[in-house]
Motif scaffolding. Structure first.
Motif, mmCIF file in Angstrom:
data_model
loop_
_atom_site.group_PDB
_atom_site.id
_atom_site.type_symbol
_atom_site.label_atom_id
_atom_site.label_comp_id
_atom_site.label_asym_id
_atom_site.label_seq_id
_atom_site.Cartn_x
_atom_site.Cartn_y
_atom_site.Cartn_z
ATOM 1 N N GLY A 27 -18.424 75.558 92.349
ATOM 2 C CA GLY A 27 -18.549 74.639 93.478
ATOM 3 C C GLY A 27 -19.414 73.445 93.105
ATOM 4 O O GLY A 27 -19.332 72.900 92.002
ATOM 5 N N ASP A 28 -20.279 73.035 94.025
ATOM 6 C CA ASP A 28 -21.111 71.854 93.775
ATOM 7 C C ASP A 28 -22.160 72.099 92.693
ATOM 8 O O ASP A 28 -22.770 71.142 92.203
ATOM 9 C CB ASP A 28 -21.794 71.411 95.077
ATOM 10 N N LEU A 29 -22.399 73.349 92.323
ATOM 11 C CA LEU A 29 -23.333 73.617 91.225
ATOM 12 C C LEU A 29 -22.804 73.055 89.900
ATOM 13 O O LEU A 29 -23.531 72.961 88.923
ATOM 14 C CB LEU A 29 -23.597 75.125 91.076
ATOM 15 N N ASP A 30 -21.522 72.686 89.895
ATOM 16 C CA ASP A 30 -20.913 72.112 88.689
ATOM 17 C C ASP A 30 -21.215 70.610 88.562
ATOM 18 O O ASP A 30 -20.822 69.967 87.587
ATOM 19 C CB ASP A 30 -19.388 72.333 88.754
ATOM 20 N N LEU A 31 -21.925 70.065 89.538
ATOM 21 C CA LEU A 31 -22.071 68.603 89.628
ATOM 22 C C LEU A 31 -22.708 67.982 88.375
ATOM 23 O O LEU A 31 -22.280 66.920 87.922
ATOM 24 C CB LEU A 31 -22.889 68.272 90.884
ATOM 25 N N GLY A 32 -23.709 68.633 87.816
ATOM 26 C CA GLY A 32 -24.376 68.053 86.642
ATOM 27 C C GLY A 32 -23.429 67.909 85.469
ATOM 28 O O GLY A 32 -23.437 66.902 84.749
ATOM 29 N N ARG A 33 -22.582 68.908 85.298
ATOM 30 C CA ARG A 33 -21.602 68.850 84.199
ATOM 31 C C ARG A 33 -20.574 67.747 84.453
ATOM 32 O O ARG A 33 -20.241 66.965 83.560
ATOM 33 C CB ARG A 33 -20.888 70.203 84.060
ATOM 34 N N VAL A 34 -20.103 67.674 85.688
ATOM 35 C CA VAL A 34 -19.106 66.651 86.022
ATOM 36 C C VAL A 34 -19.717 65.255 85.875
ATOM 37 O O VAL A 34 -19.067 64.324 85.376
ATOM 38 C CB VAL A 34 -18.572 66.868 87.464
ATOM 39 N N ILE A 90 -33.147 61.579 81.520
ATOM 40 C CA ILE A 90 -32.656 61.634 82.905
ATOM 41 C C ILE A 90 -31.823 62.903 83.033
ATOM 42 O O ILE A 90 -30.810 63.054 82.348
ATOM 43 C CB ILE A 90 -31.770 60.416 83.246
ATOM 44 N N LEU A 91 -32.280 63.807 83.880
ATOM 45 C CA LEU A 91 -31.534 65.049 84.104
ATOM 46 C C LEU A 91 -30.827 64.955 85.449
ATOM 47 O O LEU A 91 -31.442 64.565 86.449
ATOM 48 C CB LEU A 91 -32.468 66.252 84.138
ATOM 49 N N VAL A 92 -29.578 65.315 85.456
ATOM 50 C CA VAL A 92 -28.819 65.268 86.705
ATOM 51 C C VAL A 92 -28.179 66.626 86.961
ATOM 52 O O VAL A 92 -27.694 67.278 86.033
ATOM 53 C CB VAL A 92 -27.768 64.119 86.672
ATOM 54 N N VAL A 140 -29.279 63.385 98.043
ATOM 55 C CA VAL A 140 -29.481 62.986 96.645
ATOM 56 C C VAL A 140 -30.922 62.523 96.505
ATOM 57 O O VAL A 140 -31.380 61.678 97.278
ATOM 58 C CB VAL A 140 -28.520 61.858 96.228
ATOM 59 N N GLU A 141 -31.610 63.092 95.576
ATOM 60 C CA GLU A 141 -33.025 62.736 95.391
ATOM 61 C C GLU A 141 -33.297 62.349 93.953
ATOM 62 O O GLU A 141 -32.898 63.056 93.025
ATOM 63 C CB GLU A 141 -33.927 63.924 95.764
ATOM 64 N N ARG A 142 -34.010 61.234 93.814
ATOM 65 C CA ARG A 142 -34.481 60.835 92.489
ATOM 66 C C ARG A 142 -35.963 61.207 92.417
ATOM 67 O O ARG A 142 -36.712 60.994 93.365
ATOM 68 C CB ARG A 142 -34.313 59.329 92.312
ATOM 69 N N VAL A 172 -32.264 63.466 88.839
ATOM 70 C CA VAL A 172 -31.436 63.047 89.971
ATOM 71 C C VAL A 172 -30.759 64.320 90.458
ATOM 72 O O VAL A 172 -29.914 64.891 89.777
ATOM 73 C CB VAL A 172 -30.402 61.983 89.556
ATOM 74 N N GLU A 173 -31.199 64.753 91.613
ATOM 75 C CA GLU A 173 -30.798 66.066 92.130
ATOM 76 C C GLU A 173 -29.929 65.941 93.358
ATOM 77 O O GLU A 173 -30.157 65.064 94.185
ATOM 78 C CB GLU A 173 -32.055 66.809 92.587
ATOM 79 N N VAL A 174 -29.011 66.845 93.487
ATOM 80 C CA VAL A 174 -28.151 66.863 94.669
ATOM 81 C C VAL A 174 -28.266 68.232 95.337
ATOM 82 O O VAL A 174 -28.278 69.263 94.653
ATOM 83 C CB VAL A 174 -26.676 66.596 94.272
ATOM 84 N N GLU A 175 -28.354 68.228 96.644
ATOM 85 C CA GLU A 175 -28.326 69.485 97.389
ATOM 86 C C GLU A 175 -26.855 69.889 97.552
ATOM 87 O O GLU A 175 -26.069 69.139 98.147
ATOM 88 C CB GLU A 175 -28.985 69.329 98.762
ATOM 89 N N PRO A 176 -26.456 71.031 97.014
ATOM 90 C CA PRO A 176 -25.026 71.388 97.087
ATOM 91 C C PRO A 176 -24.596 71.730 98.513
ATOM 92 O O PRO A 176 -25.364 72.312 99.274
ATOM 93 C CB PRO A 176 -24.931 72.621 96.179
ATOM 94 N N ALA A 177 -23.363 71.358 98.821
ATOM 95 C CA ALA A 177 -22.811 71.734 100.128
ATOM 96 C C ALA A 177 -22.199 73.131 100.053
ATOM 97 O O ALA A 177 -22.151 73.855 101.041
ATOM 98 C CB ALA A 177 -21.753 70.728 100.557
ATOM 99 N N SER A 178 -21.718 73.497 98.855
ATOM 100 C CA SER A 178 -21.143 74.834 98.680
ATOM 101 C C SER A 178 -21.390 75.300 97.247
ATOM 102 O O SER A 178 -21.242 74.518 96.305
ATOM 103 C CB SER A 178 -19.637 74.808 98.948
ATOM 104 N N VAL A 179 -21.786 76.550 97.141
ATOM 105 C CA VAL A 179 -21.958 77.126 95.798
ATOM 106 C C VAL A 179 -20.925 78.219 95.570
ATOM 107 O O VAL A 179 -20.999 78.964 94.597
ATOM 108 C CB VAL A 179 -23.386 77.681 95.592
ATOM 109 N N ALA A 180 -19.969 78.324 96.487
ATOM 110 C CA ALA A 180 -18.886 79.297 96.304
ATOM 111 C C ALA A 180 -18.020 78.835 95.139
ATOM 112 O O ALA A 180 -17.796 77.626 94.970
ATOM 113 C CB ALA A 180 -18.057 79.395 97.571
#
Lengths: 160, 633
Positions: A19-26, A65-67, A79-81, A128-136
């Motif tokens: 789910g959104d936990l994949d965001l850093g890779r994407v 920079i870690l995302v 989204v938080e820096r 740069v962090e994102v709060e995931p909407a879904s981790v399913a």
């Protein structure tokens, strides 16, 4: 140790198809397709933090920079820096993070704690962090995650 | 006859058959192993003890690591009696690589399943490729196999010191020993190290000081040598972890003389270090045995091991199931099974057909429907075999009596097995089948290893099949396995030089266009008999119409972290904890750290994320079998 100095390293920390936990890779997959300049290296750091720390020691950036996405109880899509300062120097906490990393856990905070503990972090670190909407488990980000991803990428670009 | 429980017997040609006259022979109620104690009997025992002893406590050691909700061990401890009465190992993290792989092009599985672990960077890629190339019928050329061997030796060079010095080592450090076993410190200061000439430390106290996290020299050196091995792997495969150069039919690596020379320069630095490593872990083990005989029971369990063997003979490996017993027995470490310390088989087909996976105490539904009754060679397969398994997640409330983990219960011949790097030493020592070598010699009860000269002169060490099996022997075995793996790396490097000299530099059976054409359209099965730093690793797949229609993975931690099975047999962690005495000294139960239990569990080199690799979205499988991969993304 082969040193490959780069001014900026952009690292993505994510979980494949979770789910959104994949965001850093994407995020680094997309940023890697852009021309960000010869002194910028974009890499995926979705693996054991000890190996990530060793890789950072090879790259020796001035700015890291870690995302990635991280559940911290914020509103989904937040989204938080953050300028990273004041990481723990407490040996037991650092060893705890290293033990977790060796036991296979992948997490943005683990990268910071382990790389800091092993001397792999540069003087300037931004997350740069994102709060995931879904981790399913899912092969796509959520719609909220996609919007957050665009904002996160814009924030990363603004650092360069 | 290697099977004692499964109704399988062998004909004169060595082919397995189901014993006749047994209706429903694989039923869990028909074919049952001997079980020492059922859960009901165990519970009764605890109730009796509780009635006369107020010191029975239920402790939830959650988490064993700092990451919440990953591995929990629920134990019932008799603090006055100094023993654990019950233990349940619970994996609460679940992901989904097997299910994600379904419906995809088989080549995708290499990259997807690599993510099953963030530490074991290349072993899943290899296991996946072995399964795929068997299904495709693509055998690597010799140089391809040799490069794989060199890469995987490097990977063991990363994993083993990482575990010994950064995870297990701190449990034996000055900082921990002074805190939880203070009575040992004066002894450690007096105890003269028998291996001082190999590692340079005069007393055990010096070793313990150098094991201190972050500051100890042994800790730091462990970290440095993991870096060296990571660099060796990167030389061959471009990146570590998650390499993209391991491909069905070989590797996609450009190998030059310079590559080999760089690998040579790096491996040459390792042998002095390996000698220090075996000396350190020999001395730690002997010190604890001398200090208190009860340490021989920490993490103890029967010597039941399974392993696929590791590192192929480049001239024997042909990627076929038909010949897997022949090429398997020519591996540098021999495949097979050991039961109660005795070698029962070295045949890969036996390790395969004896494997079953049970889910009675896991968050999965039982599966049913069409199944393979035999392996590709016509030998019988259980309905619980991974080739017949379907992953049907069923999240539910935790219940120690019912379902309590996302790990499953793999069993071989319905027995509780253990996986570990050290299993390779047991099997290789006992089988005496390894290739001829100037450096490695199995004796039947030991392995003699000749350490080439580095800064120190050439030396010989010997790993002996231990009298006891416990946490200390696991760590000692892992240290010797580090040396063993690096000697295999050296032998493989020498073979690469020979091939290079002959101009035999082809590393893959086909190029990427040929690989595309090699994807079969008919139904095929493959199995990747491989290993990890933590031991046994197998990937099974079924292809149909060019897509994956079933993918199953059993990792070493799936085997070791398994819950109870249908017959109440505890998994390996659970059994090891229940056999562990509580030796640490504490005056108040609040001070109880359970260090003895932690030493027991950590000695397995636990890796929880790769234990559970099935995902579910609100209880339903996200991807369906046979969806078209081209439209999936």
């Amino acid at each position: 140790m082969a040193l490959i100095r780069r001014r900026v390293v952009i690292g993505g920390v994510g979980h494949l198809y979770q789910g959104d936990l994949d965001l850093g890779r994407v995020a680094v997959e997309r940023l890697g397709r852009e021309d960000l300049g010869g002194d910028v290296v974009v890499e995926e750091f979705s693996y054991g933090a000890v190996a990530v720390a060793q890789r950072l020691q090879e790259l020796q950036p001035e700015l890291l920079i870690l995302v990635g996405a991280k559940e911290r109880g914020r509103a989904p899509g937040t989204v938080e820096r953050r300028d990273v300062h004041a990481l723990t120097d407490e040996p037991a906490a650092i060893q705890g993070a290293i033990a977790d990393a060796i036991t296979g856990y992948i997490d943005l905070d683990l990268v910071l704690d382990v790389a800091h503990g092993l001397g792999g972090l540069p003087a300037r670190v931004v997350t740069v962090e994102v709060e995931p909407a879904s981790v399913a488990p899912s092969e796509q980000l959520t719609a909220i995650g996609e919007i957050a991803l665009a904002r996160a990428i814009a924030l990363v670009r603004a650092e360069l | 006859m290697c099977f004692k429980n499964l109704p399988v017997e062998f004909d004169a040609a060595g082919r397995a058959h189901l014993r006749g006259g047994i209706p429903d022979p694989y039923s869990v109620t028909v074919t049952r192993p001997d079980v020492a104690m059922t859960d009901e009997e165990r519970e009764e025992q605890i109730k009796r003890l509780m009635a006369r002893n107020g010191h029975i406590r239920e402790l939830n050691m959650d988490p064993v690591t700092r990451v919440a909700g990953a591995l929990a061990v629920n134990v019932t401890a008799d603090l006055e009696g100094g023993r654990y009465l019950d233990a349940r190992s619970q994996a609460t993290l679940f992901r989904g690589y097997e299910v994600i792989a379904m419906g995809r092009d088989p080549r995708d599985a290499v990259f997807i399943t690599s993510r099953a672990c963030g530490v074991c960077g290349g072993v899943h890629s290899h296991a996946s490729v072995y399964a795929i190339e068997m299904a495709m019928g693509l055998a690597p050329p010799p140089m391809g196999t040799v490069i794989r061997n060199m890469g995987e030796a490097a990977e063991m060079g990363y994993d083993n010191p990482l575990h010994l010095y950064l995870l297990a080592g701190p449990d034996y450090s000055e900082a921990v020993v002074k805190a939880v076993n203070p009575e040992l410190w004066p002894k450690a200061e007096r105890w003269k190290c028998p291996n001082q000439e190999h590692h340079g430390f005069a007393t055990m106290a010096e070793i313990m000081t150098e094991l201190n996290p972050l500051t100890g020299r042994l800790y730091q050196e462990g970290l440095e040598f993991t870096r060296l091995s990571r660099e060796k792997f990167v030389l061959l495969h471009g990146k570590y972890p998650h390499p993209q150069t391991i491909v069905p039919g070989g590797v996609a690596t450009t190998v030059t003389m310079e590559t080999l020379n760089e690998y040579h320069a790096k491996i040459g630095r390792i042998f002095d270090y390996a000698q220090r490593m075996v000396g350190v872990w020999d001395d730690i083990t002997e010190f604890f045995y001398e200090a208190d005989d009860r340490y021989k029971l920490v993490g103890s369990r029967p010597m039941n091991f399974i392993d696929n063997g590791y590192w192929d003979d480049p001239y024997a490996y042909d990627a076929t199931y038909e010949n897997c017993n022949e090429w398997g027995e020519k591996r540098w470490s021999t495949p097979g099974v050991i039961i109660d310390g005795e070698l029962v088989t070295t045949r890969l087909t036996d390790t395969n057909i004896g494997m079953e996976e049970f889910v009675e105490h896991s968050y999965y539904e039982k599966w049913s429907g069409d199944r393979y009754e035999t392996d590709p060679g016509g030998q019988p397969l259980s309905p619980f075999h991974p080739w017949n398994k379907r992953t049907l997640p069923r999240p539910s409330e935790k219940s120690w009596k019912e379902r309590y983990t996302w790990a499953t219960s793999p069993r071989w011949d319905r027995k509780v097995m253990e996986a570990g790097a050290y299993a390779r030493l047991f099997l290789t020592a006992k089988a005496q089948m390894h290739p001829n070598s100037d450096f490695i010699e199995a004796t039947g009860n030991s392995i003699r290893m000749k350490i080439p000269h580095g800064f120190r002169p050439e030396n010989e060490v010997e790993w002996k099949v231990p009298e006891y099996w416990n946490a200390f022997e696991r760590n000692r075995g892992r240290a010797y396995h580090y040396l063993f793996s690096q000697l295999v790396g050296l032998e493989s490097l020498l073979e690469a030089y020979r091939l290079m000299k002959k101009g035999d530099t082809k590393v893959a059976a086909v190029d990427h266009r040929g690989l595309e054409k090699a994807i079969p359209k008919d139904e095929r099965r493959g199995v990747g008999f491989w290993g990890a730093g933590r031991g046994y690793l197998t990937h099974w797949l079924t292809l149909d119409e060019g897509k994956i229609v079933n993918y199953q993975i059993v990792t070493p931690s799936t085997i070791n972290a398994a819950p109870r099975d249908p017959w109440d047999q505890p998994g390996a962690y659970e059994e090891a904890v229940m056999n562990t005495p509580i030796i640490e000294k504490f005056s108040d139960p609040k001070e109880f750290t359970s260090v003895d239990m932690l030493r027991a569990i950590r000695s397995f080199d636990p890796c929880m994320p790769c234990t559970t690799h099935v995902h579910t979205g609100s209880g339903t499988v996200v991807r369906e079998v046979n969806t078209c991969a081209c439209g999936a993304d």
